[in-house]
Design an enzyme around this catalytic site. Structure first.
Site, PDB file in Angstrom:
ATOM      1  N   ASP A   9     -11.539  78.356  -7.523  1.00  0.00           N
ATOM      2  CA  ASP A   9     -10.581  79.245  -8.166  1.00  0.00           C
ATOM      3  C   ASP A   9     -10.536  78.811  -9.631  1.00  0.00           C
ATOM      4  OD1 ASP A   9      -8.419  81.075  -8.523  1.00  0.00           O
ATOM      5  OD2 ASP A   9      -7.002  79.426  -8.262  1.00  0.00           O
ATOM      6  N   ASP A  11      -7.734  79.656 -12.444  1.00  0.00           N
ATOM      7  CA  ASP A  11      -6.428  79.270 -12.996  1.00  0.00           C
ATOM      8  C   ASP A  11      -5.715  78.283 -12.067  1.00  0.00           C
ATOM      9  OD1 ASP A  11      -6.872  81.015 -15.169  1.00  0.00           O
ATOM     10  OD2 ASP A  11      -6.136  82.708 -13.998  1.00  0.00           O
TER      11      ASP A  11
END
Length: 165
Positions: A9, A11
């Site tokens: 992922d 952020d």
């Protein structure tokens, strides 16, 4: 032989998360040791792919061009550290659009599998939210939640030791 991937992922895992979204290169703050983590993964022969929900695009806060600038900026930092990310997949949709690509749906992961010939049984998705883990499970790979009190470097080093020693 199929590739083994580490899906990350963005952020909250690669860069500091912002409540108001990362909207520019200036707002993109890479977390400590990320180049080192990517380099370790690449040296071990893993494919490294970013899987990220970017609803800021369809919210009108960021353009795809700006998102690409941010990702190019990250690649430049990584290149300066003699490494790189193999690919970036992003979902521009807001939750109400009910698309198949927005995590917790597995669309981006499924596309990455097709594009990079990945063995999902051996691969990992690391994220900082439950939707990352759910997307991984739906796509058939191992979903790992990065705890707030743990670094990506610690997590990855441990995973490699336990699974690929």
């Amino acid at each position: 032989m199929k590739n083994i991937a580490f899906f990350l992922d963005r952020d909250g895992v690669i860069n500091k998360e912002r409540k108001d979204y990362v909207k520019s290169v200036e707002e993109f703050q890479i977390i400590d040791n990320i180049p080192k983590v990517i380099k370790i993964l690449k040296e071990k022969g893993f494919v490294v792919i970013v899987i990220t929900n970017q609803s800021a695009i369809n919210r009108g806060l960021v353009t795809i061009e700006t998102l690409n600038e941010i990702h190019n900026h990250l690649q430049k930092i990584l290149k300066d550290n003699n490494t790189s990310i193999d690919d970036f997949y992003f979902c521009p949709h807001i939750p109400d659009e009910n698309c198949q690509c927005r995590k917790p749906n597995p669309g981006m992961l499924i596309k990455a599998v097709q594009d990079h010939d990945i063995d999902m049984n051996q691969s990992f998705m690391i994220g900082n939210s439950l939707t990352d883990v759910q997307a991984a499970q739906k796509a058939g790979c191992k979903g790992i939640l990065l705890n707030q009190n743990q670094t990506l470097l610690e997590l990855v080093t441990n995973l490699i030791k336990v699974n690929f020693a």
